[in-house]
Design an enzyme around this catalytic site. Structure first.
Site, PDB file in Angstrom:
ATOM      1  CG  ASN A  91      27.196 -20.284 -18.248  1.00 52.42           C
ATOM      2  OD1 ASN A  91      26.777 -21.005 -19.157  1.00 52.42           O
ATOM      3  ND2 ASN A  91      26.590 -20.216 -17.067  1.00 52.42           N
ATOM      4  CE1 TYR A 156      19.234 -16.339 -24.358  1.00 49.57           C
ATOM      5  CE2 TYR A 156      18.609 -17.507 -26.357  1.00 49.57           C
ATOM      6  CZ  TYR A 156      19.286 -17.468 -25.153  1.00 49.57           C
ATOM      7  OH  TYR A 156      20.018 -18.551 -24.743  1.00 49.57           O
ATOM      8  CE  LYS A 160      22.709 -16.142 -25.115  1.00 48.79           C
ATOM      9  NZ  LYS A 160      23.884 -16.300 -24.220  1.00 48.79           N
TER      10      LYS A 160
END
Length: 276
Positions: A91, A156, A160
């Site tokens: 996470n 990012y 992802k």
């Protein structure tokens, strides 16, 4: 009444704040032995104290997830102390928000190390351990930004998107091997955490705060999805809206991302964007 998570052992990286902390608290309240793993020792202590206050089984360990050896040793210690490891949540993450041309190679690499390489390392070690014990669930936190792209989030979005592809590939590999281990993908949208940096330059506009999900709501949807056997979970309404819009009109959706570059409705109407 015993819940699905009762007596299960769960470990969450980035577990001292945001979605990670919400997962830890909910798991502990559901009767799980919840391990919060984070680099922030002070935040871990505060979380442990909170757990004691409410008589929750929250354990903590300081961990830098970008150190594969530390991840392996921490995972083995948890499994040895708690006799098993039922759920491992990759996470931890950072946003790396900013102009790509203004980012240094070192800044970009830092996002890759934390958001992608740490997920790969954590997944590898968890799968080895869980395959050996014959059961387990690995949960990788991606993002809606792993399914569509946005300006000023190049690092990012890169990581992802990679987490989405990696998780899906590994899941199918495990399925072909008839593995007892489940591999789950969670893709939140905008959540009111420190990562959002609400109200700051290149942060989430304060005037749109009504659209943000809370870490508590996101954690609840993720845990419900896991309990129901879901392979992919999209735990925010704003994220689901964005994905639907993108499927219908991808170019318009991308152009509409300019709304995130204005700190007021007035600026949006006057076409004033603050990117520096």
């Amino acid at each position: 009444m015993k819940t699905f998570y009762y007596d299960k052992v769960a470990a969450v990286t980035g577990g001292a704040s945001g979605i990670g902390k919400a997962l830890i608290v909910k798991l502990a309240k559901a009767g799980a032995i919840a391990w919060a793993l984070d680099r922030d020792e002070a935040a871990l202590k505060a979380l442990a104290d909170e757990g004691k206050k409410y008589n929750l089984t929250i354990k903590t360990a300081v961990l830098d997830v970008t150190d594969p050896k530390a991840v392996r040793e921490t995972m083995r210690r948890i499994a040895a102390e708690s006799k098993t490891l039922d759920l491992w949540f990759n996470n931890a993450g950072i946003s790396g928000m900013g102009s790509f041309l203004m980012q240094t190679p070192e800044e970009f690499t830092k996002v890759v190390a934390l958001n992608l390489e740490a997920v790969v390392a954590g997944t590898r070690e968890a799968l080895k351990l869980m395959e050996n014990q014959g059961t387990g669930v690995v949960v990788n936190t991606a993002s809606v930004a792993g399914h569509l792209s946005a300006p000023f989030l190049a690092a990012y979005c890169t990581t992802k998107h990679a987490v989405v592809g990696f998780t899906r590939a590994v899941r199918e590999e495990m399925r072909l091997m008839d593995s007892p281990v489940r591999v789950v993908l969670a893709s939140p949208g905008f959540v009111d955490t420190k990562m959002i940096a609400r109200g700051e330059k290149l942060g989430f506009p304060d005037w749109l705060k009504w659209a943000l999900s809370t870490p508590d709501a996101v954690a609840e949807e993720i845990l419900t999805g896991i309990r129901k056997g879901a392979e992919e979970i999209f735990p925010t309404q704003n994220g689901r809206w964005m994905l639907r819009a993108y499927r219908l009109a991808p170019r318009a959706t991308m152009r509409g991302s300019k709304v995130l570059l204005t700190q007021s409705l007035k600026d949006l109407i006057l076409n004033r964007f603050k990117v520096g």
